[in-house]
Design an enzyme around this catalytic site. Sequence first.
Site, PDB file in Angstrom:
ATOM      1  N   ASP A 182      18.974   6.564  39.021  1.00 43.48           N
ATOM      2  CA  ASP A 182      19.037   7.351  37.774  1.00 43.48           C
ATOM      3  C   ASP A 182      18.795   6.469  36.611  1.00 43.48           C
ATOM      4  OD1 ASP A 182      19.914   9.230  35.471  1.00 43.48           O
ATOM      5  OD2 ASP A 182      20.930  10.366  37.463  1.00 43.48           O
ATOM      6  N   GLY A 192      16.399   3.207  36.626  1.00 44.39           N
ATOM      7  CA  GLY A 192      14.977   3.360  36.515  1.00 44.39           C
ATOM      8  C   GLY A 192      14.803   4.545  35.891  1.00 44.39           C
ATOM      9  N   PHE A 206      12.144   7.957  36.981  1.00 48.05           N
ATOM     10  CA  PHE A 206      11.509   8.326  38.176  1.00 48.05           C
ATOM     11  C   PHE A 206       9.994   8.653  37.846  1.00 48.05           C
ATOM     12  CE2 PHE A 206      14.776  11.918  37.981  1.00 48.05           C
ATOM     13  CZ  PHE A 206      14.000  12.791  37.052  1.00 48.05           C
ATOM     14  N   HIS A 219      14.073  21.478  38.971  1.00 49.24           N
ATOM     15  CA  HIS A 219      14.116  22.397  38.267  1.00 49.24           C
ATOM     16  C   HIS A 219      14.067  22.129  36.660  1.00 49.24           C
ATOM     17  CE1 HIS A 219      18.655  23.019  37.886  1.00 49.24           C
ATOM     18  NE2 HIS A 219      18.361  22.012  37.433  1.00 49.24           N
TER      19      HIS A 219
HETATM   20  C1  LIG Z   1      20.460  18.072  36.023  1.00 48.71           C
HETATM   21  S1  LIG Z   1      20.958  16.713  36.519  1.00 48.71           S
HETATM   22  C2  LIG Z   1      21.245  16.723  38.192  1.00 48.71           C
HETATM   23  C3  LIG Z   1      22.515  15.710  38.539  1.00 48.71           C
HETATM   24  C4  LIG Z   1      22.982  15.995  40.228  1.00 48.71           C
HETATM   25  N1  LIG Z   1      21.763  15.439  40.949  1.00 48.71           N
HETATM   26  C5  LIG Z   1      23.440  17.308  40.409  1.00 48.71           C
HETATM   27  O1  LIG Z   1      23.127  17.797  41.642  1.00 48.71           O
HETATM   28  O2  LIG Z   1      23.998  18.214  39.741  1.00 48.71           O
HETATM   29  C6  LIG Z   1      19.487  15.765  36.329  1.00 48.71           C
HETATM   30  C7  LIG Z   1      19.826  14.118  36.482  1.00 48.71           C
HETATM   31  O3  LIG Z   1      18.421  13.438  36.465  1.00 48.71           O
HETATM   32  C8  LIG Z   1      18.561  12.374  35.705  1.00 48.71           C
HETATM   33  N2  LIG Z   1      17.245  11.930  35.083  1.00 48.71           N
HETATM   34  C9  LIG Z   1      16.483  12.698  34.392  1.00 48.71           C
HETATM   35  N3  LIG Z   1      15.394  12.104  33.964  1.00 48.71           N
HETATM   36  C10 LIG Z   1      15.241  11.013  34.713  1.00 48.71           C
HETATM   37  C11 LIG Z   1      14.381  10.020  34.996  1.00 48.71           C
HETATM   38  N4  LIG Z   1      13.207  10.125  34.001  1.00 48.71           N
HETATM   39  N5  LIG Z   1      14.553   9.109  35.581  1.00 48.71           N
HETATM   40  C12 LIG Z   1      15.696   9.199  36.569  1.00 48.71           C
HETATM   41  N6  LIG Z   1      16.537  10.100  36.405  1.00 48.71           N
HETATM   42  C13 LIG Z   1      16.490  11.049  35.519  1.00 48.71           C
HETATM   43  C14 LIG Z   1      19.611  12.664  34.678  1.00 48.71           C
HETATM   44  O4  LIG Z   1      20.276  11.519  34.093  1.00 48.71           O
HETATM   45  C15 LIG Z   1      20.498  13.633  35.573  1.00 48.71           C
HETATM   46  O5  LIG Z   1      21.596  12.460  36.181  1.00 48.71           O
END
Ligand SMILES: C[S@@+](CC[C@H](N)C(=O)[O-])C[C@H]1O[C@@H](n2cnc3c(N)ncnc32)[C@H](O)[C@@H]1O
Length: 343
Positions: free
Chosen positions: A203, A229, A231, A249
């Site tokens: 994350d 990192g 993604f 999503h």
């Molecule tokens: C909607 S949350 C989902 C959290 C969890 N996986 C769930 O099932 O509820 C999206 C996650 O993606 C992470 N995230 C968003 N942009 C990101 C990026 N560019 N690289 C890595 N993680 C990212 C956010 O910090 C967050 O923890």
Amino acid sequence: MTTQTDAAISPKPILELGTAFFAARALQAAVELELFTVLSDGPATEPEVRERLGLHERGSRDFLDALVAIGLLTREDGRYGNAPLAAQYLDQGRDSYLGGWMAMASHMLYPVWSRLSDGLRTGQPQAQGLGDDGSFPRIHQDAAFFADFTSAMDAYTGMIGPELARVFDWSQYKEFTDVGGARGNLAAILTRSHPHLGGAVFDLPNLQPLFTEHMASLGLAGKIQFHPGNFFTDALPSTQVIVFGHVLHDWDVNERRQLVQKAFEALPAGGTLLIYDRMMDDDRQDRALSLFGSLNLLLVTPGGSEYTLADCRVWLAGAGFSEVTATPILGDTETLVAARKAG
Ligand SMILES: C[S@@+](CC[C@H](N)C(=O)[O-])C[C@H]1O[C@@H](n2cnc3c(N)ncnc32)[C@H](O)[C@@H]1O
């Protein structure tokens, strides 16, 4: 010009739907006031509840009776108690507590939904606290929002985790990485359910302190790795199973394809990508929760939306995945997709 009113068509559904937020706000207020947690000690009279919650007498009886009317409280011999639904999901003392999600609905989503018409006209997100590009790193700088957001995610992963641990055959794998795994709640549930698994979370770097704190509070310090990192700009760690939970999503179709492709590249032959989201049915008509969830993503992300399983299969095939299976989870409100890289 006047037309005849058909007396057989009751206005009640319109009146109820048009003010459905009354019920939503009553539920959210009850969670904010910790009503259901207080009542977990046992039923109480209206004056007792009023005293314990610090309410004014003018609205408290109506408030409690309205919660009875919508099935969240019971009332017997003048004493109010939690209905089974509230006892299970709205008492802070329970692992299944959904209050974090209710807090986010109250503090962020309710004001944002008042701007739905603007979102529909412009196609632009309406959430305050998003960066100019709607980026998550900017969201993470807003401490109050962030607290709601992480507890909302925990509320969901707390329900999805045990199901994911049960419905997927983990015995053939030794390790997994939960990409976008936030502070590690899902990873903790999976590794506790399957102690042979080595777990990791990937994350954004600003999640790391929360991850470390959360793991320590669960007694799992040092047991699960954290890979900081982005993604989109960093490679995903090589691992046998990648989880994208409520991740695809948040992004537009090209970004989703990019993420699915990155997962394919990070997996070995025989590895599996697991995706769960609130997917729509392929005809886009049955799952109202998904359709409204998709509008919610219009309001809070720059390109996100819910999507159909058929869409997901196209992205997976495009990346090279061959065997794809889908399982309804969380009472058919979400879909879990498992895509295997041929080996
Ligand atoms: C909607 S949350 C989902 C959290 C969890 N996986 C769930 O099932 O509820 C999206 C996650 O993606 C992470 N995230 C968003 N942009 C990101 C990026 N560019 N690289 C890595 N993680 C990212 C956010 O910090 C967050 O923890």
